[in-house]
Each structure stands twice: as C-alpha cells, then as structure tokens.
Write an enzyme that holds these catalytic residues in place. Structure first.
Site, mmCIF file in Angstrom:
data_model
loop_
_atom_site.group_PDB
_atom_site.id
_atom_site.type_symbol
_atom_site.label_atom_id
_atom_site.label_comp_id
_atom_site.label_asym_id
_atom_site.label_seq_id
_atom_site.Cartn_x
_atom_site.Cartn_y
_atom_site.Cartn_z
ATOM 1 N N ILE A 149 17.153 -22.469 -7.942
ATOM 2 C CA ILE A 149 18.341 -22.475 -8.812
ATOM 3 C C ILE A 149 19.080 -21.144 -8.678
ATOM 4 O O ILE A 149 20.298 -21.092 -8.545
ATOM 5 C CB ILE A 149 17.924 -22.707 -10.283
ATOM 6 C CG1 ILE A 149 17.399 -24.136 -10.440
ATOM 7 C CG2 ILE A 149 19.102 -22.461 -11.230
ATOM 8 C CD1 ILE A 149 16.918 -24.479 -11.831
ATOM 9 N N THR A 192 10.944 -28.766 7.417
ATOM 10 C CA THR A 192 12.145 -28.116 7.970
ATOM 11 C C THR A 192 13.354 -29.047 7.846
ATOM 12 O O THR A 192 14.437 -28.627 7.435
ATOM 13 C CB THR A 192 11.902 -27.736 9.443
ATOM 14 O OG1 THR A 192 10.869 -26.763 9.457
ATOM 15 C CG2 THR A 192 13.147 -27.180 10.101
ATOM 16 N N GLN A 193 13.137 -30.319 8.180
ATOM 17 C CA GLN A 193 14.246 -31.274 8.035
ATOM 18 C C GLN A 193 14.758 -31.283 6.597
ATOM 19 O O GLN A 193 15.956 -31.265 6.353
ATOM 20 C CB GLN A 193 13.762 -32.688 8.382
ATOM 21 C CG GLN A 193 13.378 -32.878 9.837
ATOM 22 C CD GLN A 193 12.861 -34.298 10.074
ATOM 23 O OE1 GLN A 193 13.349 -35.251 9.502
ATOM 24 N NE2 GLN A 193 11.856 -34.433 10.922
ATOM 25 N N CYS A 382 4.007 12.706 -3.801
ATOM 26 C CA CYS A 382 4.568 12.561 -5.155
ATOM 27 C C CYS A 382 3.456 12.689 -6.203
ATOM 28 O O CYS A 382 2.970 13.787 -6.429
ATOM 29 C CB CYS A 382 5.370 11.272 -5.271
ATOM 30 S SG CYS A 382 6.642 11.411 -6.532
ATOM 31 N N HIS A 508 9.166 11.721 -0.930
ATOM 32 C CA HIS A 508 8.544 10.592 -0.234
ATOM 33 C C HIS A 508 8.903 10.607 1.258
ATOM 34 O O HIS A 508 9.869 9.949 1.663
ATOM 35 C CB HIS A 508 9.016 9.273 -0.857
ATOM 36 C CG HIS A 508 8.487 9.041 -2.225
ATOM 37 N ND1 HIS A 508 7.327 8.345 -2.467
ATOM 38 C CD2 HIS A 508 8.942 9.444 -3.432
ATOM 39 C CE1 HIS A 508 7.100 8.314 -3.763
ATOM 40 N NE2 HIS A 508 8.066 8.979 -4.373
ATOM 41 N N GLU A 510 7.527 9.094 3.601
ATOM 42 C CA GLU A 510 7.344 7.773 4.208
ATOM 43 C C GLU A 510 8.644 6.975 4.259
ATOM 44 O O GLU A 510 8.753 6.027 5.043
ATOM 45 C CB GLU A 510 6.250 6.992 3.472
ATOM 46 C CG GLU A 510 6.609 6.446 2.090
ATOM 47 C CD GLU A 510 6.460 7.442 0.940
ATOM 48 O OE1 GLU A 510 6.444 8.662 1.202
ATOM 49 O OE2 GLU A 510 6.388 7.000 -0.230
HETATM 50 N N1 GLN Z 1 4.782 9.451 -12.019
HETATM 51 C C1 GLN Z 1 5.178 10.643 -11.327
HETATM 52 C C2 GLN Z 1 6.572 11.081 -11.745
HETATM 53 O O1 GLN Z 1 7.362 10.286 -12.225
HETATM 54 C C3 GLN Z 1 5.106 10.441 -9.812
HETATM 55 C C4 GLN Z 1 6.061 9.408 -9.306
HETATM 56 C C5 GLN Z 1 5.755 8.944 -7.910
HETATM 57 O O2 GLN Z 1 4.643 9.102 -7.417
HETATM 58 N N2 GLN Z 1 6.733 8.338 -7.258
HETATM 59 O O3 GLN Z 1 6.899 12.224 -11.566
#
Ligand code: GLN
Length: 549
Positions: A149, A192-193, A382, A508, A510
C-alpha cells in the site's frame, strides 16, 4: 538533460535491489557516463535516523549530514562518489513538505490530495538531481515491494513521469525472484508473472526484468518470462547468487544489462567498460595470501546489516592487504572481566563498534582493557573511542567511577560528556552532530602516519564527546589526543604510544571507505592485525607496500 532509470522490486523484499541498482550504475559509469543513484523509501519516518538498527540496519550518514538508508553506502562504495540529502527521500519527508506548504497557504482554496499534490512532490524530488545538470543518468531505487500500500504513490509518480517524458528518457527495471522448488526440481516463474502483472495494473510496464535465482535460467525459462511479462527475451536478466556483492557488476556485464539499458535510452557512442581497478580489487580479494581474525564487539551483532559499512570497509582493506579478514562477532553484553580473555584470546585485532545507550558498555570497556594490556591491535569507533577513554580513566588514571554521562549522569568523572550545543536539544530527529567536520592531526602521531596528512575531514553521528576538562590529566597519563577539530578543539582521535596499534576515533571512518579508496584507518588496522598474527607465529612481518589499486 539527464535520463532516468527506476528500479522496482517484486515478490519479496531483501532481493538486493540496492546492489543491482549500484551494479548497473557502476557499469554505466565505467562506460564514461556521469551517474548517480537515489533511494525513495515508502515509510513515514522523515529519515531512518530515529530507527533502531534492528529495524532497519545501519544508518548511513552523508557529508552534508543526512541520516540515510544503508543502500546509500553501497552507492558510494560502488561509484566512489558522494551522495547527499537529496539522494534519500521518504514518504515522511514528502508529506512534511506538502503539509508545510499547505500551512503556508500555497494551495489556498484547494483540497490537498495524494494525486496530484503528493505525487507532484515525489516527481519533483525524483527529477531534482537530474535538474542539477551534473548527471547523464539518475537511477532511482524504489524501496519496498510492488503491491505494498505504501509504495502506491511512488509507482504512480513513475507512471506519470513515463507518460510525460520522451520514451528514450525513462525506463523501469524490475527485480524479482525465481524460486527453485527442490521437490519438483524446477524454477518457478509464476510469482514473477504476478508481480509484473501487479505493476502493470498500477500502470507501469517494466522494460527489463532482473531475476534473482539460485540456478541458471535456461533460454526456455527466459522466453517464458519474456512472453508473460511482455519484454524481449534479451531483457530478461539472470542474477545468480554471487560469492561477494562486488562480483555483481561483472555478472550484470556478462548478461548485457548495461547494453540493454543504453539501447532503450538511446545513448550512443558509449565507451567500452573500464573496470581495470574493479577487477584488480576482486582479484586480490579472491586470492588472499594471509588471514587475520578481527573481533567485532557490538550489541547488534545478531543483525549484520547493523554494521554494514564496517564490514564492507574490512573487505576493502582486506583486499588491498591481500589478507582474508575473518570477522568474529562478539556480543558485548556477554563479555565480563572474568571471561574476556577466553573470549578474545584467538583474535589478531579488536574493533569496538559504535552504539547508543548503556546495554553492553561494560563488556566493551573490559574488551578495551584486554586489548590495551595484551598489546592487541585496537580500533574504537565513536562509542568505541568513548569506551577507550573511560577504560583509560578507570584503569590508568585510577578514577574507578569514570563514565559517560550518557550512561551515568551522576559520575564524579564525566570524561565523556554532552556537547554544550546538545544540552538544550529536546527533539531526537536529525539533531545529533552530523556530517563532515574538519580535523587537524598531530605530527608524528600514529594517526599522522596512517593518513599521511595534517588535515582531514570525516563524518560524524554522535551527541557526546571527549570532555576537555580532563584533557591535561589524560595527556599526563599517556593518552594522546592526536586529532582535534580546529574550530572548537573537540578531541576527535585518541591513541597510545607504547602499543603496536591503539586508536579511537570519534567519527565514522567506515562511511568513507570505497572499493577504489579503502579507508587508511582500516587498511593500517588490518596491517597491524597481520603483524600481530605474524608475531604470534614468529614470522618476520612484511612492510605494507604503499600501493594503489
Ligand atoms: N552514543 C554515543 C554518542 O551519541 C556514540 C554514538 C555512536 O557511536 N555513533 O555520542
């Protein structure tokens, strides 16, 4: 003028629409076209920033601070481009815009309706990146499954765009599942059809059908799908399960997906695909010369999507090191001071993951202590960095009750504290410290050695920070603040001297690792893990060759 490709999904969710969309984008990019991808999600949250990772996997953050769907991470990793706020749109955001406009009186006198007001806003956003003039092709992935929906207004918007645009400017790729019935030893095309029929009832006829399957599709099956779904047989694409998502672009190339798309969009004079770097990456990935075991300490480990970008970064870093990185998931909630040595004894490196709230933090702190004392390579991201600071305060500075005020508001040693600008914030959505910030790196530090430069920019998503009130105490005790925000002095990187590899970052990394640009922190961490493993085996460590892929 940009051309538009819409990717829809049928039969079931989790078919890997994001990977198919990213693979198609990669192939078109490899032929010299400028491509971007965006994701439209049918849920009502304004963005996924407030969702629990168990619900929706990792929240990916862009340079401009948007909290987005994890598929944007795939787009960036495949294409080596930056996405932005405009690349992820939800039903919530669409309605928010329309309702705000209504309050401002923009529709004065009119009844505001799904058609045309909501669909017009969806269409405006679908065309936005194309209007920028920066792209030849904009691929739009529609979240959800045809028939839901919630996705109806999005499919309707695609129908209208197809009707409005010249035929060669717009097309639809439908991803579907061809299940295999073991008992009958047969691949089944009926789901699929049905899903294509559903899409047609909503007014959209797909131009290409991509079929996820565990077994090869015979020509006969392809013809059958083509006939019933009203596409040409060469527009039925087989998408067999791949050993890694990074193989998918090459499989799609073999199947000719890009060529069908280029023909339909009447794009002529395109180059042969240039995939040398991509193939080089895959070769190294597929033929590793060594192996390391890295512990991923987190509280969401039951759901691998919660740490998607971290896992992918290890694949990039493993490839460049020609090293198979085996990730050992360790649940932080079950680590205690008594069992930590037993749980972590086989590892060559330890990554303490990001996270929120108090569940599992004592386990993370015990793991950091083990890594610090046992000279095991350590990488904290973090919350992982924050845990390293707390561990140092408790066990080196001797402040037994040190903590983050996120978990203990009454601690006498709030070594991790709420940022001033965060103290007055009450609303949860989009209010963390988000997106890219500059960081200055201390010369002669491990961080400097890793990045090879003094100025970096990395993406953030947090509310708490290293409390500079205690900075001198930490420095005197040997914790080095090797990266700081130049504008406000926030500590972004901490490291230790008398340790082979001990680094924690508030940001971060990553989120910025791609196939063509593996993140240096992950690359060096894997290298350190290799050296640790070699030392265990008493093999002389090789130096990391500075090579590019
Ligand atoms: N909880 C922690 C903060 O807000 C770390 C956050 C996290 O690891 N992205 O600072």
């Amino acid at each position: 003028m940009a051309k538009f490709i819409f990717v829809t999904g049928g039969v079931t969710s989790s078919l890997g629409k994001g990977i198919i969309a990213a693979s198609l984008a990669k192939l078109l990019q490899s032929r010299g076209l400028k491509v971007t991808i965006q994701k439209f999600d049918p849920y009502i949250n304004v963005d996924p920033g407030t969702l629990n990772p168990y619900e929706h996997g990792e929240c990916f953050v862009t340079d401009d601070g948007a909290e987005t769907d994890l598929d944007l991470g795939h787009y960036e990793r495949f294409l080596n481009i930056n996405t932005s706020q405009a690349n992820n749109v939800t039903t919530g955001r669409i309605y928010q815009t329309v309702i705000n406009k209504e309050r401002e009186g923009e529709y004065l006198g009119k009844t505001v309706q799904v058609i045309p007001h909501i669909t017009d806003e969806i269409k405006r956003r679908m065309l936005l990146l194309g209007d920028s003039g920066k792209y030849d092709i904009v691929i739009t992935e529609l979240g959800g499954t045809v028939g839901d929906i919630e996705s109806l207004p999005f499919v309707e918007a695609v129908r209208q765009l197809q009707w409005e645009m010249p035929e060669e400017d717009c097309m639809v790729v439908h991803l579907t599942l061809i299940p295999y019935l073991k008992a009958a030893k047969e691949l089944k095309t009926k789901p699929t059809q049905h899903s294509v029929r559903l899409l047609s009832q909503e007014g959209v006829q797909p131009n290409v059908i991509v079929c996820r399957t565990e077994h090869p599709l015979s020509d006969e099956i392809k013809r059958k799908i083509a006939l019933f779904c009203n596409v040409k047989p060469n527009a039925v694409i087989e998408a067999m399960d791949a050993s890694t998502i990074y193989e998918v672009p090459l499989k799609m190339l073999e199947e000719g997906l890009d060529v069908i798309v280029l023909k339909k969009l009447q794009i002529n004079g395109y180059a042969a695909p240039e995939l040398t770097k991509w193939r080089g990456f895959l070769d190294k990935l597929n033929y590793p010369k060594s192996r390391v075991k890295i512990g991923l300490i987190g509280k969401y480990i039951e759901l691998q999507d919660a740490y998607k970008s971290i896992l992918e970064s290890f694949i990039h870093a493993g490839s460049i090191n020609q090293c198979k990185v085996q990730i050992v998931n360790v649940h932080s909630e079950y680590i205690t001071a008594d069992n930590v040595a037993e749980k972590l004894k086989d590892l060559d490196g330890l990554l303490v993951a990001p996270g929120f709230g108090s569940r599992g933090v004592e386990g993370k702190i015990a793991a950091v202590q083990y890594a610090r004392e046992q000279q095991l390579p350590f990488f904290g991201i973090c919350l992982g960095m924050q845990m390293a600071v707390i561990e140092y305060a408790r066990n080196v500075l001797g402040w037994k009750d040190a903590h983050s005020t996120e978990m203990d508001t009454a601690t006498p040693y709030p070594v991790i504290a709420l940022m001033d600008e965060q103290k007055k914030i009450r609303k949860k959505g989009g209010t963390m410290r988000l997106g890219a910030y500059d960081c200055d790196i201390k010369e002669n530090s491990l961080a400097f050695n890793i990045y090879g430069q003094e100025k970096i920019s990395e993406r953030h998503r947090h509310r708490w920070e290293f409390n500079n009130k205690f900075l001198t105490d930490f420095e005197n005790a040997g914790l080095i603040p090797s990266g700081k925000n130049p504008a406000n002095g926030l500590v972004e990187i901490v490291e230790l001297k008398d340790h082979p590899f001990f680094i924690g970052v508030q940001y971060h990394p990553e989120l910025k690792s791609t196939v063509e640009n593996p993140h240096p922190l992950f690359v060096h961490f894997v290298q350190a893990a290799k050296e640790f493993s070699d030392r265990k085996l008493n093999i002389k460590p090789e130096k990391l060759e500075k090579e590019t892929i």
